[in-house]
Design an enzyme around this catalytic site. Structure first.
Site, PDB file in Angstrom:
ATOM      1  N   TYR A   7      40.848  35.409  35.266  1.00 23.00           N
ATOM      2  CA  TYR A   7      39.556  35.596  34.595  1.00 23.00           C
ATOM      3  C   TYR A   7      38.473  34.648  35.097  1.00 23.00           C
ATOM      4  CZ  TYR A   7      41.524  31.677  31.987  1.00 23.00           C
ATOM      5  OH  TYR A   7      42.096  30.469  31.642  1.00 23.00           O
ATOM      6  N   GLY A   8      38.798  33.775  36.041  1.00 24.20           N
ATOM      7  CA  GLY A   8      37.832  32.771  36.479  1.00 24.20           C
ATOM      8  C   GLY A   8      37.710  32.683  37.982  1.00 24.20           C
ATOM      9  N   LEU A  10      39.708  32.666  40.363  1.00 27.15           N
ATOM     10  CA  LEU A  10      40.599  33.468  41.200  1.00 27.15           C
ATOM     11  C   LEU A  10      40.134  34.915  41.333  1.00 27.15           C
ATOM     12  CD1 LEU A  10      43.971  32.045  39.879  1.00 27.15           C
ATOM     13  CD2 LEU A  10      43.164  31.899  42.241  1.00 27.15           C
ATOM     14  N   GLU A  72      46.281  25.461  38.621  1.00 27.91           N
ATOM     15  CA  GLU A  72      45.944  25.394  37.195  1.00 27.91           C
ATOM     16  C   GLU A  72      46.515  24.150  36.498  1.00 27.91           C
ATOM     17  OE1 GLU A  72      43.739  27.302  36.342  1.00 27.91           O
ATOM     18  OE2 GLU A  72      43.925  29.210  37.367  1.00 27.91           O
TER      19      GLU A  72
END
Length: 130
Positions: A7-8, A10, A72
């Site tokens: 969601y970011g 990537l 992450e």
């Protein structure tokens, strides 16, 4: 092979997208329930909540998942040094539901106090409007 909801940074067009270049894009339009925040550090944080967070689903190998774990700052379930926790959740797409891994931001209270809520739930749109 595993499914990963991103969601970011990537997502396609974002600066960490090359990490998933070997993965197969399964769903370009996908969403999960939750709330998205700008951490103020150049990347977002997802937490549980009422809302919709937009992203993409990739099919990747276990090795690629380990690379994403490192990105992450995920060191294993409930590890004290984790920035994110990797969880499995239901992801919705126009074609139906799938179960995939994603990363929840671990320090919810810090995120709520210091972060900025992304009302649209879409990191790419948010970054492109800045």
């Amino acid at each position: 092979m595993v499914l990963l909801f991103v969601y970011g940074s990537l997502r396609q067009g974002m600066y960490n997208a090359p990490l998933l270049r070997r993965g197969r894009l399964v769903a370009k339009e996908a969403w999960v329930n939750g709330v998205l925040y700008d951490t103020g550090e150049g990347y977002p944080g997802l937490i549980a909540g009422e809302g919709r967070v937009w992203g993409e689903v990739y099919q990747i190998t276990q090795q690629e998942l380990r690379w994403v774990d490192r990105l992450e700052d995920y060191n294993g379930p409930n590890h004290p040094d984790n920035l994110y926790e990797r969880i499995s959740l239901k992801v919705r797409t126009p074609e139906g539901e799938q179960t995939a891994y994603t990363y929840y931001y671990r320090d919810v209270e810090r995120l709520k106090q210091k972060g900025k809520k992304v009302a649209s739930g879409d990191w790419v749109a948010y970054v492109n409007m800045k």
